[in-house]
Design a protein around this motif. Structure first.
Motif, PDB file in Angstrom:
ATOM      1  N   TYR A 338       5.990   8.049  13.315  1.00 51.51           N
ATOM      2  CA  TYR A 338       6.095   7.788  11.884  1.00 51.51           C
ATOM      3  C   TYR A 338       6.722   6.425  11.585  1.00 51.51           C
ATOM      4  O   TYR A 338       7.169   5.705  12.486  1.00 51.51           O
ATOM      5  N   GLY A 339       6.763   6.110  10.321  1.00 56.46           N
ATOM      6  CA  GLY A 339       7.434   4.904   9.854  1.00 56.46           C
ATOM      7  C   GLY A 339       8.022   5.144   8.478  1.00 56.46           C
ATOM      8  O   GLY A 339       7.933   6.249   7.939  1.00 56.46           O
ATOM      9  N   PHE A 340       8.616   4.100   7.915  1.00 61.05           N
ATOM     10  CA  PHE A 340       9.164   4.172   6.563  1.00 61.05           C
ATOM     11  C   PHE A 340       8.771   2.927   5.776  1.00 61.05           C
ATOM     12  O   PHE A 340       8.696   1.825   6.319  1.00 61.05           O
ATOM     13  N   ASP A 341       8.538   3.138   4.492  1.00 63.76           N
ATOM     14  CA  ASP A 341       8.303   2.055   3.534  1.00 63.76           C
ATOM     15  C   ASP A 341       9.550   1.967   2.669  1.00 63.76           C
ATOM     16  O   ASP A 341       9.778   2.807   1.806  1.00 63.76           O
ATOM     17  N   TRP A 342      10.370   0.934   2.935  1.00 62.73           N
ATOM     18  CA  TRP A 342      11.593   0.735   2.162  1.00 62.73           C
ATOM     19  C   TRP A 342      11.314  -0.129   0.939  1.00 62.73           C
ATOM     20  O   TRP A 342      10.753  -1.232   1.068  1.00 62.73           O
ATOM     21  N   ASN A 343      11.663   0.398  -0.226  1.00 67.55           N
ATOM     22  CA  ASN A 343      11.601  -0.390  -1.456  1.00 67.55           C
ATOM     23  C   ASN A 343      12.943  -1.093  -1.588  1.00 67.55           C
ATOM     24  O   ASN A 343      14.001  -0.451  -1.648  1.00 67.55           O
ATOM     25  N   CYS A 344      12.923  -2.408  -1.638  1.00 65.87           N
ATOM     26  CA  CYS A 344      14.174  -3.173  -1.623  1.00 65.87           C
ATOM     27  C   CYS A 344      14.970  -3.050  -2.916  1.00 65.87           C
ATOM     28  O   CYS A 344      16.048  -3.646  -3.038  1.00 65.87           O
ATOM     29  N   ASP A 345      14.454  -2.279  -3.885  1.00 68.11           N
ATOM     30  CA  ASP A 345      15.250  -2.034  -5.103  1.00 68.11           C
ATOM     31  C   ASP A 345      16.295  -0.938  -4.864  1.00 68.11           C
ATOM     32  O   ASP A 345      17.077  -0.602  -5.749  1.00 68.11           O
ATOM     33  N   GLY A 346      16.282  -0.367  -3.640  1.00 62.37           N
ATOM     34  CA  GLY A 346      17.302   0.606  -3.285  1.00 62.37           C
ATOM     35  C   GLY A 346      16.888   2.051  -3.394  1.00 62.37           C
ATOM     36  O   GLY A 346      17.681   2.947  -3.084  1.00 62.37           O
ATOM     37  N   GLY A 386       6.355  -5.660  -8.989  1.00 60.33           N
ATOM     38  CA  GLY A 386       7.135  -6.804  -8.552  1.00 60.33           C
ATOM     39  C   GLY A 386       8.239  -6.448  -7.568  1.00 60.33           C
ATOM     40  O   GLY A 386       9.061  -7.307  -7.223  1.00 60.33           O
ATOM     41  N   SER A 387       8.287  -5.205  -7.097  1.00 60.99           N
ATOM     42  CA  SER A 387       9.314  -4.789  -6.142  1.00 60.99           C
ATOM     43  C   SER A 387       8.913  -5.186  -4.723  1.00 60.99           C
ATOM     44  O   SER A 387       7.752  -5.021  -4.319  1.00 60.99           O
ATOM     45  N   ARG A 388       9.868  -5.680  -3.975  1.00 57.23           N
ATOM     46  CA  ARG A 388       9.629  -6.062  -2.587  1.00 57.23           C
ATOM     47  C   ARG A 388       9.763  -4.842  -1.681  1.00 57.23           C
ATOM     48  O   ARG A 388      10.680  -4.030  -1.846  1.00 57.23           O
ATOM     49  N   HIS A 389       8.859  -4.737  -0.736  1.00 54.91           N
ATOM     50  CA  HIS A 389       8.856  -3.620   0.213  1.00 54.91           C
ATOM     51  C   HIS A 389       8.871  -4.142   1.641  1.00 54.91           C
ATOM     52  O   HIS A 389       8.351  -5.225   1.926  1.00 54.91           O
ATOM     53  N   GLU A 390       9.450  -3.340   2.525  1.00 51.05           N
ATOM     54  CA  GLU A 390       9.441  -3.644   3.954  1.00 51.05           C
ATOM     55  C   GLU A 390       9.028  -2.372   4.684  1.00 51.05           C
ATOM     56  O   GLU A 390       9.639  -1.311   4.484  1.00 51.05           O
TER      57      GLU A 390
END
Length: 438
Positions: A338-346, A386-390
């Motif tokens: 698996y993996g994760f999609d982190w939304n940098c807005d917290g 406009g949210s940054r994701h990693e």
């Protein structure tokens, strides 16, 4: 392909006879425009085989070869830079190599797959089990949980319906896979903590024995081959009580011929660090268990910031500690699918399968990057708001490095969390590296 390999072998042997030339394996370097030699010949033959290069292999990486590499990368959503690095190299190998007959001289390895029902948008594990059962030794359905009342009884979760469980058993028997009933203390909800449930059972000898016997009856009445103990969250003060539970479980199950596997959280040392791993005595548990799955994942996870789920250096540290406490031939290396999609807005990260990660990358037109230190793939994007994701995840290339650790430390094998979330090509990697124990 056989003729091509003969030519490459001949070229490699001849190159060893030439002085003032240092031979570097194709698998360990980057190739780019201006390079030349047998490694470029190998690359060009692969590109010709796939129809990306129409001219004969010359051994010189010129504009035509660069254009062919760029087109291949673009077609498969890699960074179209014309440079052959780990991701492009792995892609070429996947596309050009056919899975061969298992090598009878290779050591056998155990492969276990954790099985879960459908968790929309994640699929059930059934298709993966059915399609790749020849490469599995054990399967462990995530279906049984300690009753929240702490009595020692077990609840059956309906995420895997009875009809699906029957299909699981059918696929397992057809492929000579042993089925282990997974027993856990997670996902209660309503403020109920798994460690509190476990404490009520472990601290009471009568309830502890009730749990042992309920597991015994579960295996006997449902045709399981053994149990996978996945009681992950316990208080550090309950460590010795868990050891006692393992001793009592082994005394009841082993004479009856049942197999005991235990999942343990990853850790590096005996020094407490406020993690789940602090609560588990690896050596004692390893003594009573037939095998131990060290869950070498969640280096970064749902409650951390973005980063690798299981970077290779981190995993190797976990393995080194584990084999210092438990015989290597009892250890399965837990590998994340698996993996994760982190939304940098917290906000809370999104749990992803390989297919979902690739779908996001395609939707936003993003190329996949490769972290050379962690040896895992990742990418970043900006969504419609406009949210940054990693996004960090696992694929066949990242699994290859982890499976090499299984061979390097002579471990018993590997365990996959969970079936149905993996890169489909990971099965080719498993088949290329190991003969599967049945």
């Amino acid at each position: 392909m056989f003729k091509i390999r003969k030519k490459l072998i001949l070229v490699a042997v001849l190159s060893l006879l030439v002085s003032n030339i240092t031979c570097v394996a194709y698998a360990s370097q980057y190739l780019r425009q201006g390079d030349y030699g047998p490694n470029v010949v190998a690359l060009q033959e692969q590109l010709r085989q796939l129809g990306y290069l129409a001219v004969p292999a010359t051994g010189f990486f010129g504009p035509l070869t660069a254009a062919a590499v760029t087109k291949l990368q673009s077609d498969y959503y890699l960074i179209p830079d014309g440079i052959v690095g780990p991701l492009t190299r792995n892609l070429l190998e996947r596309l050009t190599q056919k899975e061969g007959t298992p090598d009878p001289y290779r050591q056998k390895r155990t492969i276990m797959g954790y099985y879960a029902g459908k968790e929309t948008p994640l699929p059930s594990s059934l298709t993966s089990l059915t399609n790749h059962g020849t490469k599995l030794t054990y399967v462990a359905p995530f279906r049984y949980r300690l009753n929240a009342g702490g009595t020692g009884s077990l609840d059956t979760l309906e995420q895997i319906p009875e009809k699906e469980l029957n299909k699981l058993f059918l696929a397992a028997r057809e492929n000579k896979i042993k089925v282990l009933a997974l027993v856990h203390n997670m996902l209660y909800g309503n403020g109920i903590q798994g460690r509190d449930v476990a404490h009520r059972i472990l601290s009471d000898p009568q309830k502890r024995w009730s749990l042992v016997m309920n597991i015994f009856y579960l295996l006997r009445e449902n045709g399981f081959d053994g149990v996978e103990i996945d009681i992950e969250d316990i208080y550090p003060g309950d460590s010795q009580l868990f050891n006692q539970f393992m001793a009592e479980l082994a005394a009841q199950l082993k004479p009856a011929g049942y197999y005991i596997s235990v999942a343990l959280p990853a850790k590096f040392s005996d020094t407490p660090n406020m993690s789940w791993g602090d609560s588990f005595d690896y050596a004692t548990i390893g003594h009573y268990a037939d095998q131990v799955v060290v869950m070498a994942y969640d280096e970064h996870g749902a409650y951390s910031g973005p980063g690798p789920i299981a970077s290779l250096p981190w995993v190797e540290k976990v393995v080194q500690y584990t084999v210092s406490k438990i015989p290597a031939q009892k250890v399965l290396l837990g590998i994340p699918a698996y993996g994760f999609d982190w939304n940098c807005d917290g906000s809370f990260p999104r749990y992803l399968s390989y297919d979902l990660a690739m779908e996001i990358a395609r939707w936003y037109g993003i190329s996949i990057n490769w972290d050379t230190r962690a040896e895992v793939p990742y990418f970043r994007y900006i969504d419609e708001n406009g949210s940054r994701h990693e996004v960090w995840f696992e694929n066949a290339s990242s699994w290859a490095g982890k499976l090499d650790l299984v061979a390097k430390y002579n471990l018993k094998g590997a365990a996959i969390w969970r079936l149905g979330m993996e890169d489909p090509d990971s099965w080719r990697v498993i088949g290329d590296k190991f003969t599967i124990e049945k």
